[in-house]
Design an enzyme around this catalytic site. Sequence first.
Site, short mmCIF file in Angstrom:
data_model
loop_
_atom_site.label_atom_id
_atom_site.label_comp_id
_atom_site.label_asym_id
_atom_site.label_seq_id
_atom_site.Cartn_x
_atom_site.Cartn_y
_atom_site.Cartn_z
N GLU A 201 0.88 -1.38 -0.26
CA GLU A 201 0.05 0.64 0.09
C GLU A 201 1.04 1.18 -0.22
O GLU A 201 1.64 1.34 0.84
CB GLU A 201 -1.41 0.00 1.02
N GLU B 17 5.29 14.02 -2.42
CA GLU B 17 6.11 12.91 -1.43
C GLU B 17 6.40 11.44 -1.80
O GLU B 17 7.29 10.60 -2.25
CB GLU B 17 5.44 13.37 -0.16
N THR C 240 -17.05 11.49 -11.87
CA THR C 240 -16.37 10.66 -11.75
C THR C 240 -15.02 11.28 -12.37
O THR C 240 -14.03 11.39 -12.63
CB THR C 240 -17.05 9.39 -13.49
N THR D 199 -11.80 11.09 -10.23
CA THR D 199 -11.37 10.06 -10.68
C THR D 199 -10.12 9.77 -12.14
O THR D 199 -9.19 9.24 -11.77
CB THR D 199 -12.43 8.44 -11.02
N GLN D 200 -11.23 10.43 -13.32
CA GLN D 200 -10.63 10.62 -14.57
C GLN D 200 -9.52 10.74 -14.19
O GLN D 200 -7.70 10.71 -14.53
CB GLN D 200 -11.88 11.38 -15.19
N CYS E 115 -0.92 0.80 29.87
CA CYS E 115 1.15 0.64 30.23
C CYS E 115 0.48 1.77 30.96
O CYS E 115 0.88 2.01 32.46
CB CYS E 115 1.09 0.87 28.93
N GLY F 146 -1.66 3.81 31.95
CA GLY F 146 -3.72 3.41 33.01
C GLY F 146 -3.07 2.47 34.24
O GLY F 146 -3.18 2.54 34.85
N GLN G 241 0.81 2.16 35.77
CA GLN G 241 0.78 3.06 36.10
C GLN G 241 -0.13 3.94 36.72
O GLN G 241 0.73 4.20 38.13
CB GLN G 241 2.09 4.03 35.37
N HIS H 215 0.93 -3.88 26.32
CA HIS H 215 0.20 -3.09 25.16
C HIS H 215 -0.91 -5.12 24.80
O HIS H 215 -0.68 -5.12 23.39
CB HIS H 215 0.10 -2.24 23.77
N GLU I 182 -4.11 -4.90 23.03
CA GLU I 182 -4.99 -4.36 22.58
C GLU I 182 -3.77 -4.68 21.31
O GLU I 182 -4.52 -5.02 19.74
CB GLU I 182 -5.37 -2.78 22.34
#
Length: 536
Positions: A143, A152, A190, A193-194, A383, A385, A387, A509, A511
């Site tokens: 990607e 960039e 469109t 997009t073009q 983390c 949290g 502490q 972590h 998550e």
Amino acid sequence: MTTTKYIFVTGGVTSSLGKGIISASLAKLLQARGYSVTIQKLDPYINVDPGTLNPYEHGECYVTEDGAETDLDLGHYERFLNVHTSQANNVTTGRIYQDVITKERRGDYLGKTVQIIPHITDEIKRRIKILGTLRKYDFVITEIGGTVGDIESLPYIEAVRQLRWELKNQTLVIHLTLVPYLAATGELKTKPTQHSVKTLQEEGVQPDILVLRTEHPISDEIRTKVANFCNVQKEDVIESHDVKTIYEVPIEMQKEKLDEIVLRQFGIEPKKSPDLIPWKSFLNKLNNPKHEVNIALVGKYVELKDAYKSINEAFIHAGAENETKINISYIHSENVSEETCAELLKSAEGIIVAPGFGHRGINGKILAVKYARENNIPFLGICLGMQCAVIEFARNVLNLEDANSLEMDRKCKNPVINLMEEQKMITEKGGTMRLGAYPCKLVKGSNAYNAYKTIEISERHRHRYEFNNSYLDMFSEAGMIASGINPETQLVEIIEIPSHKWFIGVQFHPEYKSTVLAPHPLFVSFIKAVVNNNNR
Ligand code: GLN
């Protein structure tokens, strides 16, 4: 498959169209057909990695098993595919330049003038191909961050152009664009997009597949028009309309036959479409909850939901697993004071205190912990949290009024949260925290053990400070125990209060490791505790 196929995903018209989700969905569909797939994100900014970026700039920083601080899209890749990514899956312009300049300083270019083409583009190409050569994936989906036409992203598009020339029909380009709806005339347009396809063509790249992001169904006529203007077959123009959850996107892409189109274009005969049974069963549970709970997330980046992306997604996975709809209210830690705390948290049936850095909002977090502890409300601290939970306990239960983290108070007399030994000499900020996966041993019978149902676990970290072990006995005697410890360094990784309904703080972590097909045990157990508590 004998040779790795490279699929590039570019974006046009605007940012935030969901290239990451489209890439992850395609990867999911190919994976479900039995192919090995990996996804890579190329980010066109000059930071060497997003680790030094403020979450307001770029959302959450996602950490991989091998300790790379990466773009949050890698989180989507892992959550969709249920396989680990690594440092190689996220490359920034900063890292590319850093490598090229290091080589130049070493003299590797033998006196040549170092230029964007070929040196920067060669390094980009090497980073793309490395995934195919090292691990021999069937498909590498790359990607390209940013929007086509950005200054960039030019070297990246040029690298794609060169790779298409070198690898010929082993490559494919999918271009994602927006087809806006003009309410005044009731039309889908469109032209953007073009233009974006034209820009891509000017840069030497002809897309093979167009994915049109839209709020309204794309008619046959529009597909024909886009196909004609953009040199793409009509059946290779597909739509991606807005859906309730990102987890519906693989199903939508399957309906649009994205995976079949990709295989056909590579000359691979697509076998029967995968049935995605476990994925659909997750969606079914997600869409048909039997319970509902209110969770308060206390953090200082709450204005930007992307700052807590993995936590939000982990709740979605844990909610589906518990057949529970989770309503998260985001509470700004700077708004939590002695006066406002009870009011702000009054409807919370579970409280989570989020990770973070620095002093801002810390008192609000500590007050939220106190409220959860004193009112016996299920609590998860991650983390920072965790502490905060340690500091709160030290101040209000151990009566160490000046207890603090050295991060907040350098001269603190009772540093219950200490700077890690190996961090003391570190001066540079980038990539120098304790990062990535470390083992942890759980105490049998603890709530953490009951969640994981195993003694040895491994979790990902991103921190510089830690629980100060010289206070451990005091804490244990007063009722806060260390239920998870690193077996090699003795660092406290998990604290809990056994007398509380469900009170756990983790230095790591969790998550980052929650995926659709493997929801994280701690989040699942936390939500279960909240549901059970409500049903009592
Ligand atoms: N600031 C804390 C530390 O560095 C916590 C980090 C975090 O929450 N990720 O230890």
